[in-house]
Design a protein around this motif. Structure first.
Motif, PDB file in Angstrom:
ATOM      1  N   GLY A   1       0.759  -1.149   0.087  1.00 22.25           N
ATOM      2  CA  GLY A   1      -0.039  -0.035   0.068  1.00 22.25           C
ATOM      3  C   GLY A   1       0.783   1.375  -0.008  1.00 22.25           C
ATOM      4  N   VAL A   2       0.897   2.012  -1.164  1.00 20.90           N
ATOM      5  CA  VAL A   2       1.774   2.989  -1.104  1.00 20.90           C
ATOM      6  C   VAL A   2       0.740   4.190  -0.814  1.00 20.90           C
ATOM      7  N   PRO A   3       1.339   4.822   0.499  1.00 19.56           N
ATOM      8  CA  PRO A   3       0.601   6.129   0.970  1.00 19.56           C
ATOM      9  C   PRO A   3       0.047   7.086  -0.225  1.00 19.56           C
ATOM     10  N   ALA A   4      -1.247   7.474   0.065  1.00 18.69           N
ATOM     11  CA  ALA A   4      -1.852   8.557  -0.889  1.00 18.69           C
ATOM     12  C   ALA A   4      -1.010   9.873  -1.012  1.00 18.69           C
ATOM     13  N   ARG A   5      -0.375   9.928   0.155  1.00 25.56           N
ATOM     14  CA  ARG A   5       0.307  11.222   0.269  1.00 25.56           C
ATOM     15  C   ARG A   5       1.377  11.478  -0.434  1.00 25.56           C
ATOM     16  N   GLU A   6       1.852  10.131  -1.139  1.00 23.32           N
ATOM     17  CA  GLU A   6       3.107  10.238  -2.013  1.00 23.32           C
ATOM     18  C   GLU A   6       2.460  11.007  -3.427  1.00 23.32           C
ATOM     19  N   VAL A   7       1.255  10.859  -3.653  1.00 28.58           N
ATOM     20  CA  VAL A   7       0.953  11.659  -5.024  1.00 28.58           C
ATOM     21  C   VAL A   7       1.287  12.944  -4.830  1.00 28.58           C
ATOM     22  N   VAL A   8       1.000  13.737  -3.670  1.00 29.63           N
ATOM     23  CA  VAL A   8       1.438  15.021  -3.217  1.00 29.63           C
ATOM     24  C   VAL A   8       2.907  15.286  -3.484  1.00 29.63           C
ATOM     25  N   THR A   9       3.530  14.499  -2.833  1.00 29.82           N
ATOM     26  CA  THR A   9       5.168  14.564  -2.923  1.00 29.82           C
ATOM     27  C   THR A   9       5.796  14.551  -4.110  1.00 29.82           C
ATOM     28  N   LEU A  10       5.369  13.526  -5.138  1.00 27.49           N
ATOM     29  CA  LEU A  10       5.649  13.088  -6.308  1.00 27.49           C
ATOM     30  C   LEU A  10       5.216  14.351  -7.421  1.00 27.49           C
ATOM     31  N   ALA A  11       4.134  14.875  -6.932  1.00 23.70           N
ATOM     32  CA  ALA A  11       3.496  16.081  -8.028  1.00 23.70           C
ATOM     33  C   ALA A  11       4.398  17.217  -7.757  1.00 23.70           C
ATOM     34  N   ASP A  12       4.498  17.527  -6.361  1.00 24.75           N
ATOM     35  CA  ASP A  12       5.430  18.567  -6.076  1.00 24.75           C
ATOM     36  C   ASP A  12       6.796  18.400  -6.412  1.00 24.75           C
ATOM     37  N   ALA A  13       7.540  17.423  -6.167  1.00 20.48           N
ATOM     38  CA  ALA A  13       8.836  16.796  -6.831  1.00 20.48           C
ATOM     39  C   ALA A  13       8.917  17.395  -8.525  1.00 20.48           C
ATOM     40  N   MET A  14       7.666  17.061  -8.987  1.00 20.88           N
ATOM     41  CA  MET A  14       8.021  17.494 -10.559  1.00 20.88           C
ATOM     42  C   MET A  14       7.515  18.704 -10.894  1.00 20.88           C
ATOM     43  N   GLY A  15       7.021  19.543  -9.936  1.00 24.27           N
ATOM     44  CA  GLY A  15       6.601  20.849 -10.257  1.00 24.27           C
ATOM     45  C   GLY A  15       5.523  20.986 -10.934  1.00 24.27           C
ATOM     46  N   LEU A  16       4.682  19.940 -10.732  1.00 21.07           N
ATOM     47  CA  LEU A  16       3.117  19.832 -11.354  1.00 21.07           C
ATOM     48  C   LEU A  16       1.933  20.236 -10.520  1.00 21.07           C
TER      49      LEU A  16
ATOM     50  N   GLU B   1      -7.906  12.507  -3.567  1.00 13.24           N
ATOM     51  CA  GLU B   1      -7.975  13.435  -2.466  1.00 13.24           C
ATOM     52  C   GLU B   1      -8.659  12.816  -1.171  1.00 13.24           C
ATOM     53  N   ARG B   2      -9.576  11.991  -1.204  1.00  9.02           N
ATOM     54  CA  ARG B   2      -9.990  11.385  -0.174  1.00  9.02           C
ATOM     55  C   ARG B   2      -9.086  10.762   0.557  1.00  9.02           C
ATOM     56  N   LYS B   3      -8.394   9.898  -0.110  1.00 10.94           N
ATOM     57  CA  LYS B   3      -7.300   9.102   0.624  1.00 10.94           C
ATOM     58  C   LYS B   3      -6.348   9.745   1.144  1.00 10.94           C
ATOM     59  N   ILE B   4      -6.106  10.982   0.630  1.00 12.08           N
ATOM     60  CA  ILE B   4      -4.731  11.851   0.876  1.00 12.08           C
ATOM     61  C   ILE B   4      -5.359  12.371   2.446  1.00 12.08           C
ATOM     62  N   THR B   5      -6.679  12.822   2.644  1.00 11.00           N
ATOM     63  CA  THR B   5      -7.064  13.420   3.643  1.00 11.00           C
ATOM     64  C   THR B   5      -7.039  12.415   4.737  1.00 11.00           C
ATOM     65  N   GLN B   6      -7.771  11.276   4.401  1.00  7.73           N
ATOM     66  CA  GLN B   6      -7.764  10.103   5.409  1.00  7.73           C
ATOM     67  C   GLN B   6      -6.395   9.328   5.774  1.00  7.73           C
TER      68      GLN B   6
END
Length: 165
Positions: free
Chosen positions: A44-59, A76-81
């Motif tokens: 289970g990859v933490p949903a928060r990694e979507v934010v981390t990778l998008a930020d790393a890519m500058g997107l 977004e729901r998974k990130i919030t939870q």
């Protein structure tokens, strides 16, 4: 059969990632074996990694999720939870990390990388432009499927070896 993959004796992939984050977390998946990447996705990859990778890519996050074919409201729901991505979603994210790591390794192995080379940002810019070798598609048009990510990986290897012109 799956019990052997989740054996208590097997170290969690997340415990090993720190040793592979040589040039940033965005590249770590490249240094894992296929079995380790598979285990990471299944854990289970933490949903928060979507934010981390998008930020790393500058997107922007919504653009990044669109490129990967992820349902924005669900993620977004998974990130919030503070929950994990599904295996389907996690595989896409790990696949992008692997491609970014591939770029980072290629540039560093070539000895032409400036100290401040940022593979994640380079990949984000590169993936947006159409490429003749991909039938005129932009790499980002292929990132939402495993076969598409494989085609992009193959193209990167061809670029490294000089086969692509």
């Amino acid at each position: 059969m799956s019990a052997s993959l989740s054996s208590a004796a097997a170290p969690a992939v997340s415990d090993r990632l720190g040793s592979y984050a040589l040039h940033g977390a965005a590249t770590a998946a490249y240094w894992l074996s296929p079995m380790e990447r598979s285990q990471r996705v299944k854990q289970g990859v933490p949903a928060r990694e979507v934010v981390t990778l998008a930020d790393a890519m500058g997107l922007p996050r919504d653009q990044f999720m669109r490129v990967l074919g992820l349902a924005r409201s669900t993620v977004e729901r998974k990130i919030t939870q503070r929950g994990p991505l599904s295996q389907f979603e996690g595989e896409k994210l790990v696949g992008i990390e692997r491609l970014i790591g591939q770029v980072d390794a290629m540039v560093r192995e070539a000895g032409s990388a400036p100290d401040n080379f940022d593979a994640a940002r380079w990949f984000a810019r590169w993936m947006a432009d159409p490429v003749p070798a991909l039938g005129g598609l932009a790499p980002q048009d292929l990132l939402d499927t495993a076969d598409g990510r494989e085609a992009v990986s193959t193209l990167l290897y061809q670029m490294k070896s000089g086969v692509y012109a």
